[in-house]
Design a protein around this motif. Sequence first.
Motif, PDB file in Angstrom:
ATOM      1  N   ARG A  66       0.446  -1.213   0.165  1.00  0.00           N
ATOM      2  CA  ARG A  66       0.402  -0.409  -0.042  1.00  0.00           C
ATOM      3  C   ARG A  66       0.662   1.231  -0.316  1.00  0.00           C
ATOM      4  N   LEU A  67       1.652   1.682   0.830  1.00  0.00           N
ATOM      5  CA  LEU A  67       2.929   2.246   0.541  1.00  0.00           C
ATOM      6  C   LEU A  67       4.088   2.751  -0.360  1.00  0.00           C
ATOM      7  N   SER A  68       4.134   1.676  -0.939  1.00  0.00           N
ATOM      8  CA  SER A  68       4.618   2.091  -2.663  1.00  0.00           C
ATOM      9  C   SER A  68       3.176   2.171  -3.452  1.00  0.00           C
ATOM     10  N   LEU A  69       2.285   1.823  -3.496  1.00  0.00           N
ATOM     11  CA  LEU A  69       1.354   2.236  -4.179  1.00  0.00           C
ATOM     12  C   LEU A  69       0.325   3.618  -4.768  1.00  0.00           C
ATOM     13  N   MET A  70       0.617   3.995  -3.024  1.00  0.00           N
ATOM     14  CA  MET A  70      -0.029   5.618  -2.863  1.00  0.00           C
ATOM     15  C   MET A  70       1.048   6.464  -3.673  1.00  0.00           C
ATOM     16  N   PHE A  71       2.423   6.461  -3.622  1.00  0.00           N
ATOM     17  CA  PHE A  71       3.492   7.112  -4.282  1.00  0.00           C
ATOM     18  C   PHE A  71       3.316   6.578  -5.542  1.00  0.00           C
ATOM     19  N   GLY A  72       3.124   5.432  -6.294  1.00  0.00           N
ATOM     20  CA  GLY A  72       3.525   5.152  -7.722  1.00  0.00           C
ATOM     21  C   GLY A  72       1.776   6.352  -7.547  1.00  0.00           C
ATOM     22  N   TYR A  73       0.603   5.969  -7.563  1.00  0.00           N
ATOM     23  CA  TYR A  73      -0.583   6.713  -8.193  1.00  0.00           C
ATOM     24  C   TYR A  73      -0.124   8.385  -8.013  1.00  0.00           C
ATOM     25  N   ILE A  74       0.819   8.599  -7.147  1.00  0.00           N
ATOM     26  CA  ILE A  74       0.477  10.410  -7.571  1.00  0.00           C
ATOM     27  C   ILE A  74       1.846  10.685  -8.391  1.00  0.00           C
ATOM     28  N   PHE A  75       3.401   9.626  -8.777  1.00  0.00           N
ATOM     29  CA  PHE A  75       3.936   9.587  -9.378  1.00  0.00           C
ATOM     30  C   PHE A  75       3.394  10.209 -10.656  1.00  0.00           C
TER      31      PHE A  75
END
Lengths: 596, 44
Positions: A66-75
């Motif tokens: 979930r942590l990496s996914l959140m940053f992935g979405y915003i990037f």
Amino acid sequence: MTSNYLPALVFMLGGLLIPFLRGKAKSIYMMLIPVVGFINLLGLPAGESMFASFGDFNLVLLSIDRLSLMFGYIFHIIAFITVIYILNFKDNVEFVAGFFYAGAALGTIFAGDLFTFFVFWESLTVGSVMLIWSRKTRAAQEAGLRYLLVHAFGGLVLLAGIVFHYTETGSLAMSQITLGNLSSYLIFFGIGINCAWPLLHPWLTDAYPEATIGGTVFLSAFTTKTAVYALARLYPGTELLIWIGVGMAAFPIFYAVIENDLRRVLAYSLINQVGFMVVGIGVGTELAINGACAHAFNDILFKGLLFMSMGAVMYRTGKINATDLGGLYKSMPWTCLFCIVGAASISAFPLFSGFVSKSMVMSAVAESSHIPGQGILTAVWLVLLFAAAGVFHHAGIKIPFFAFFGHDAGHRVKEAPLNMLIAMGMAAFLCIFIGTFPKFLYNVLPYATDYEPYTISHVLTQTELLFFSALAFALLLLGGIYPAEQRALNIDSDWIYRKGGKAAYAFLANTLNPLNTRSESVVMSVARGTADFFKDAYARIYLFISVNFWLAQDIKGKRLELKKQRLYKQLLEGVFPIGVGAAIAVSFIGLVFALT
Amino acid sequence: MKKDKHEELMELKHDAVPGYRPVFLVVFAASCAYMAYILSTPAF
């Protein structure tokens, strides 16, 4: 194992094809890359991973949670918005560098081991330096070189930490590290350089304002946020981060107030906002980590929006200093409006995105301060409150006021190009949407949360803070106390490097250069003497033998002197029968052999 | 890029508007007193 593509490669390889396209096809292709990347990301649910063998190592190129996914979405979102923003530019280097840089950021956050993380981390440096150099000014070249030096040093520190960590633990896993041994501090420090910790931060305020208009928007989104991600992944709950974060939140305010370059004001503001995130990671509770991540998500949007609005101003007027701007609200009303939305968001006005994330961090600090033994966090909370007021002062008021209102500098320019307005409009929409419907953001945070930002206490506290801050700005300005905007360079902690570097250079020049000169003279005199000797050594040896032979024949005086001169001359000119020359050579070799 | 004539300043000063300096001082003093009161309350 997944059948989808590595998110980083979609951007890095996709960007390489841009120079081969022209016109509308190029624009459409550029917009499609983040769209395809986002669709690819949606097909990568939490728990997915991708492996590759490298020597004896089994590298984890992709690890989704979930942590990496959140940053992935915003990037992906900010990459898409930034691409739209830069469509009217023509520089392929900037385009390729931008996509490479965004891809490297995605590679960093999805890396499942420290080695993969390091490779993409260093790729970030390559992409960002290219974005800075793309501006092609002397100042940009010099700032880019300084940026490269700092980040190459930071990368080496990080690599050393990873190597020691592997030697000690036998693991390259991207899991929590406790500060204690050398390797943990080296990795911590290496990440800290990219995070722009106090005293390590000058690369940011030096380089970001020198990059291209679009490059600065890219830069504001990725480098510091990947560092925030890395801290959240590797060092959550590390108390030292609270104090580092407090410093980051507080000190840039003073520089931002006196800074004349409005993009540099935003660069200081960026450090200030990252400070809130670092404090949240240091506190380490679920609410605090959620707050830090949510604020990173929002900061990417509103800071990007502010950089985009200042970029549009710069694009139209060619100016970015407060001393050269003012009164643009008549010529660029939409840009002005979007800038105000960004300013309201960063200032955490209720119904804007900053409010729903900053209050999470503040609440987490306040909650933790009630835990026995954690009373000192009350002081942290007060400093953050001061920093929140300061943000409104310099980013919320100063930026729009000096660019669009204030004194009329006389610019009568066109509104920003349509693509820039669309990009700013999208970012502004998201700032208001997230601020109004925060549940959409809360659903992608690392931990499930039912946090409610719109309580009477939160809204009143924040509104009171903002209104008092606005009152302070107005009275300082009207009372003639507000510092004048000056066309000057402000001394920051890079003074230590610059002066320290010069002092080190002077010391080394004054000690090593004389030593070098002395050594050279000794070596050269010996070498010269040896060379002089060997220049006619064979002639001297043969002359010595011949003279003794002639003395034995009782040849003396003037006749002996004449024979010596004639023989010496013949020896030097080599006018001898081959047999004599061979005899000389044999004699010389024999002598050398005897001596050795 | 179309640019009209505009002024470039070495320094953008903010001259005091008459009467506002005392207002600032009064508000500043009141704010300090208010903050001191807040910080001294047991609830904080």
